[in-house]
Motif scaffolding. Structure first.
Motif, PDB file in Angstrom:
ATOM      1  N   GLY A  81       0.427  -1.511  -0.122  1.00 48.40           N
ATOM      2  CA  GLY A  81       0.104   0.387  -0.256  1.00 48.40           C
ATOM      3  C   GLY A  81       0.870   0.982   0.191  1.00 48.40           C
ATOM      4  N   THR A  82       1.833   0.835   0.746  1.00 51.16           N
ATOM      5  CA  THR A  82       2.657   2.842   0.971  1.00 51.16           C
ATOM      6  C   THR A  82       3.882   2.391  -0.344  1.00 51.16           C
ATOM      7  OG1 THR A  82       3.165   1.834   3.352  1.00 51.16           O
ATOM      8  CG2 THR A  82       4.498   3.345   2.596  1.00 51.16           C
ATOM      9  N   LEU A  83       4.092   1.676  -0.809  1.00 46.51           N
ATOM     10  CA  LEU A  83       5.017   1.653  -2.301  1.00 46.51           C
ATOM     11  C   LEU A  83       3.605   1.982  -4.017  1.00 46.51           C
ATOM     12  CD1 LEU A  83       7.593   0.918  -4.023  1.00 46.51           C
ATOM     13  CD2 LEU A  83       5.719  -1.280  -4.642  1.00 46.51           C
ATOM     14  N   MET A  84       2.388   2.062  -3.503  1.00 46.68           N
ATOM     15  CA  MET A  84       1.439   2.677  -4.412  1.00 46.68           C
ATOM     16  C   MET A  84       1.299   3.642  -4.029  1.00 46.68           C
ATOM     17  SD  MET A  84       0.994  -0.208  -6.732  1.00 46.68           S
ATOM     18  CE  MET A  84       2.944   0.347  -6.503  1.00 46.68           C
ATOM     19  N   ARG A  85       1.213   3.756  -3.092  1.00 46.22           N
ATOM     20  CA  ARG A  85       0.411   5.445  -2.723  1.00 46.22           C
ATOM     21  C   ARG A  85       1.791   6.184  -3.185  1.00 46.22           C
ATOM     22  NH1 ARG A  85      -1.458   3.020   1.807  1.00 46.22           N
ATOM     23  NH2 ARG A  85       0.604   3.463   3.140  1.00 46.22           N
ATOM     24  N   THR A  86       3.232   6.281  -2.768  1.00 47.24           N
ATOM     25  CA  THR A  86       4.296   6.988  -2.798  1.00 47.24           C
ATOM     26  C   THR A  86       4.575   7.230  -3.921  1.00 47.24           C
ATOM     27  OG1 THR A  86       5.251   5.927  -1.511  1.00 47.24           O
ATOM     28  CG2 THR A  86       6.581   7.080  -2.678  1.00 47.24           C
ATOM     29  N   CYS A  87       4.008   5.297  -4.962  1.00 48.35           N
ATOM     30  CA  CYS A  87       4.034   5.913  -6.720  1.00 48.35           C
ATOM     31  C   CYS A  87       3.048   7.120  -7.506  1.00 48.35           C
ATOM     32  CB  CYS A  87       3.861   4.797  -7.639  1.00 48.35           C
ATOM     33  SG  CYS A  87       5.045   3.841  -7.288  1.00 48.35           S
ATOM     34  N   GLU A  88       2.045   6.979  -6.971  1.00 52.68           N
ATOM     35  CA  GLU A  88       0.272   8.163  -7.191  1.00 52.68           C
ATOM     36  C   GLU A  88       1.285   9.655  -6.831  1.00 52.68           C
ATOM     37  OE1 GLU A  88      -4.311   8.466  -6.095  1.00 52.68           O
ATOM     38  OE2 GLU A  88      -2.531   7.190  -4.650  1.00 52.68           O
ATOM     39  N   ARG A  89       1.766   9.945  -6.008  1.00 52.87           N
ATOM     40  CA  ARG A  89       2.723  11.334  -5.555  1.00 52.87           C
ATOM     41  C   ARG A  89       3.161  11.583  -6.308  1.00 52.87           C
ATOM     42  NH1 ARG A  89       6.746  12.572  -1.839  1.00 52.87           N
ATOM     43  NH2 ARG A  89       6.464  10.582  -1.395  1.00 52.87           N
ATOM     44  N   LEU A  90       4.277  10.615  -6.793  1.00 54.84           N
ATOM     45  CA  LEU A  90       4.970  11.287  -7.982  1.00 54.84           C
ATOM     46  C   LEU A  90       5.289  12.044  -9.178  1.00 54.84           C
ATOM     47  CD1 LEU A  90       7.596   8.215  -6.667  1.00 54.84           C
ATOM     48  CD2 LEU A  90       8.022  10.683  -5.892  1.00 54.84           C
ATOM     49  N   VAL A  91       3.401  11.073  -9.532  1.00 50.81           N
ATOM     50  CA  VAL A  91       2.955  11.035 -10.434  1.00 50.81           C
ATOM     51  C   VAL A  91       2.423  12.058 -10.570  1.00 50.81           C
ATOM     52  CG1 VAL A  91       1.627  10.711 -12.268  1.00 50.81           C
ATOM     53  CG2 VAL A  91       2.904   8.958 -11.290  1.00 50.81           C
ATOM     54  N   LYS A  92       1.485  12.309  -9.633  1.00 48.91           N
ATOM     55  CA  LYS A  92       0.660  14.360  -9.067  1.00 48.91           C
ATOM     56  C   LYS A  92       1.649  15.312  -8.959  1.00 48.91           C
ATOM     57  CE  LYS A  92      -3.075  11.731  -7.282  1.00 48.91           C
ATOM     58  NZ  LYS A  92      -4.428  11.759  -5.931  1.00 48.91           N
ATOM     59  N   GLU A  93       2.664  14.451  -8.570  1.00 45.83           N
ATOM     60  CA  GLU A  93       3.877  15.813  -8.630  1.00 45.83           C
ATOM     61  C   GLU A  93       4.631  16.135  -9.468  1.00 45.83           C
ATOM     62  OE1 GLU A  93       5.989  14.966  -4.853  1.00 45.83           O
ATOM     63  OE2 GLU A  93       4.372  14.844  -3.131  1.00 45.83           O
ATOM     64  N   GLY A  94       4.146  15.257 -10.886  1.00 50.14           N
ATOM     65  CA  GLY A  94       5.177  15.372 -11.685  1.00 50.14           C
ATOM     66  C   GLY A  94       6.432  15.443 -11.698  1.00 50.14           C
ATOM     67  N   ARG A  95       7.137  13.879 -10.721  1.00 50.30           N
ATOM     68  CA  ARG A  95       8.704  13.659 -10.900  1.00 50.30           C
ATOM     69  C   ARG A  95       8.885  12.407 -10.642  1.00 50.30           C
ATOM     70  NH1 ARG A  95       9.078  13.246  -4.229  1.00 50.30           N
ATOM     71  NH2 ARG A  95      10.827  12.257  -5.045  1.00 50.30           N
ATOM     72  N   PHE A  96       8.352  12.137 -12.260  1.00 48.06           N
ATOM     73  CA  PHE A  96       8.350  11.322 -13.309  1.00 48.06           C
ATOM     74  C   PHE A  96       8.773  11.393 -14.998  1.00 48.06           C
ATOM     75  CE2 PHE A  96       4.131  12.499 -14.382  1.00 48.06           C
ATOM     76  CZ  PHE A  96       3.767  11.200 -15.395  1.00 48.06           C
ATOM     77  N   VAL A  97       9.036  10.315 -16.004  1.00 49.06           N
ATOM     78  CA  VAL A  97       9.068  10.885 -17.054  1.00 49.06           C
ATOM     79  C   VAL A  97       8.305   9.763 -17.657  1.00 49.06           C
ATOM     80  CG1 VAL A  97      10.699  10.255 -18.339  1.00 49.06           C
ATOM     81  CG2 VAL A  97      12.002  11.345 -17.149  1.00 49.06           C
TER      82      VAL A  97
END
Length: 297
Positions: free
Chosen positions: A88-104
């Motif tokens: 759950g924490t892994l997926m929530r962290t992934c979600e936050r990174l995407v919403k913050e635009g911290r991904f390619v």
């Protein structure tokens, strides 16, 4: 009067212009989820989009739609650790990174790597293990970029046929690749794969393509032909229709998981490995069902 050559040029320009217009449209994913926790009532989500020890997320950014599933390794429960906390924490962290635009968009492994590194940096270690599958639709390039670690995965369906799918990663029977955080005394004993070990693919999608992303609770209990039969019920790309079909798929997988006489894909795989197994595989089930559609704000 137009010459044949002039007419041909006009037709060619019209076709190329039409293709150009089509290609210039941004794409998006219309996604619905459904699942069953092995020890919970059907369709009930725990905090953070978790079905049992499974977890998932769906996130939208101006450049891409991103979704993911993770399956927490249940064996940690024997050591007093809640397996759903890690996934759950892994997926929530992934979600936050995407919403913050911290991904390619073209690098889904990067999303997984950054998320896992954040878990490693917690002052209080978050013990556990999980498989993970990340799917990214780049709006403008119309490409699907994926990263799959373990035995969760995805299918791309077009015209009623599977045209692309993830590869399952197993160390040996029923032991998938997984991200892990273990206590110091167990390091080197607990299986732990690098996010870089994830299988990564890129695939061009079309409007109307169906993308099914799920944990092994689905794929261990439903072969492709059954999944395709259920997808035929999908009438259009509105959310309600997608939600209904996602639920239908999850419900059938859940029923088959508890059928002792059913020769499930998991049972067949077990027999292929010299084990005398029959029946479904009771497990947490998470289904994310998406359709590629034209992007609208």
């Amino acid at each position: 009067m137009f010459s044949v050559l002039s007419y041909g040029r006009l037709v060619a320009r019209a076709v190329l212009g039409s293709l150009s217009q089509t290609d210039s449209r941004d794409y998006s994913l219309v996604t619905a989820s459904c699942g069953f926790g092995k020890d919970f009532r059907k369709g009930i989500l725990k905090k953070g989009m978790c079905y049992g020890d499974d977890a998932c997320f769906v996130a939208r950014h101006r450049s891409a739609d991103v979704l993911g599933v993770a399956d927490g390794v249940g064996g940690w429960r024997d050591y007093g650790v809640d397996p759903s906390q890690f996934s759950g924490t892994l997926m929530r962290t992934c979600e936050r990174l995407v919403k913050e635009g911290r991904f390619v968009p073209s690098n889904p492994i990067g999303i997984l790597t950054t998320s896992y590194c954040e878990l490693l940096q917690n002052k209080v270690p978050l013990l556990g293990s999980s498989t993970a599958c990340i799917v990214v639709l780049d709006r403008t390039s119309h490409r699907l970029h994926t990263a799959n670690l373990g035995d969760s995965g995805f299918l791309v369906v077009r015209g009623g046929e599977v045209v692309h799918r993830s590869d399952e990663q197993q160390h040996y029977f029923n032991t998938p690749f997984q991200l892990s955080i273990a206590p110091p005394e167990a390091e080197g004993v607990v299986l732990n794969d690098s996010p870089d070990a994830a299988d990564s693919t890129t695939f061009d999608v079309q409007l109307g393509d169906i993308i099914l992303t799920a944990t092994d609770g689905l794929f261990d209990n439903m072969p492709d032909y059954m999944i395709l039969q259920e997808l035929k019920k999908l009438k259009n790309s509105n959310y309600e229709s997608i939600q209904q079909t996602a639920r239908s798929i999850a419900e059938q997988a859940h029923e088959l998981a508890y059928d002792p006489n059913y020769m499930s894909p998991f049972a067949q795989f077990a027999c292929d490995n010299g084990l005398n197994v029959r029946g479904g595989k009771p497990d947490d089930i998470t289904v994310l069902l998406s359709i590629v559609a034209e992007y609208t704000d």
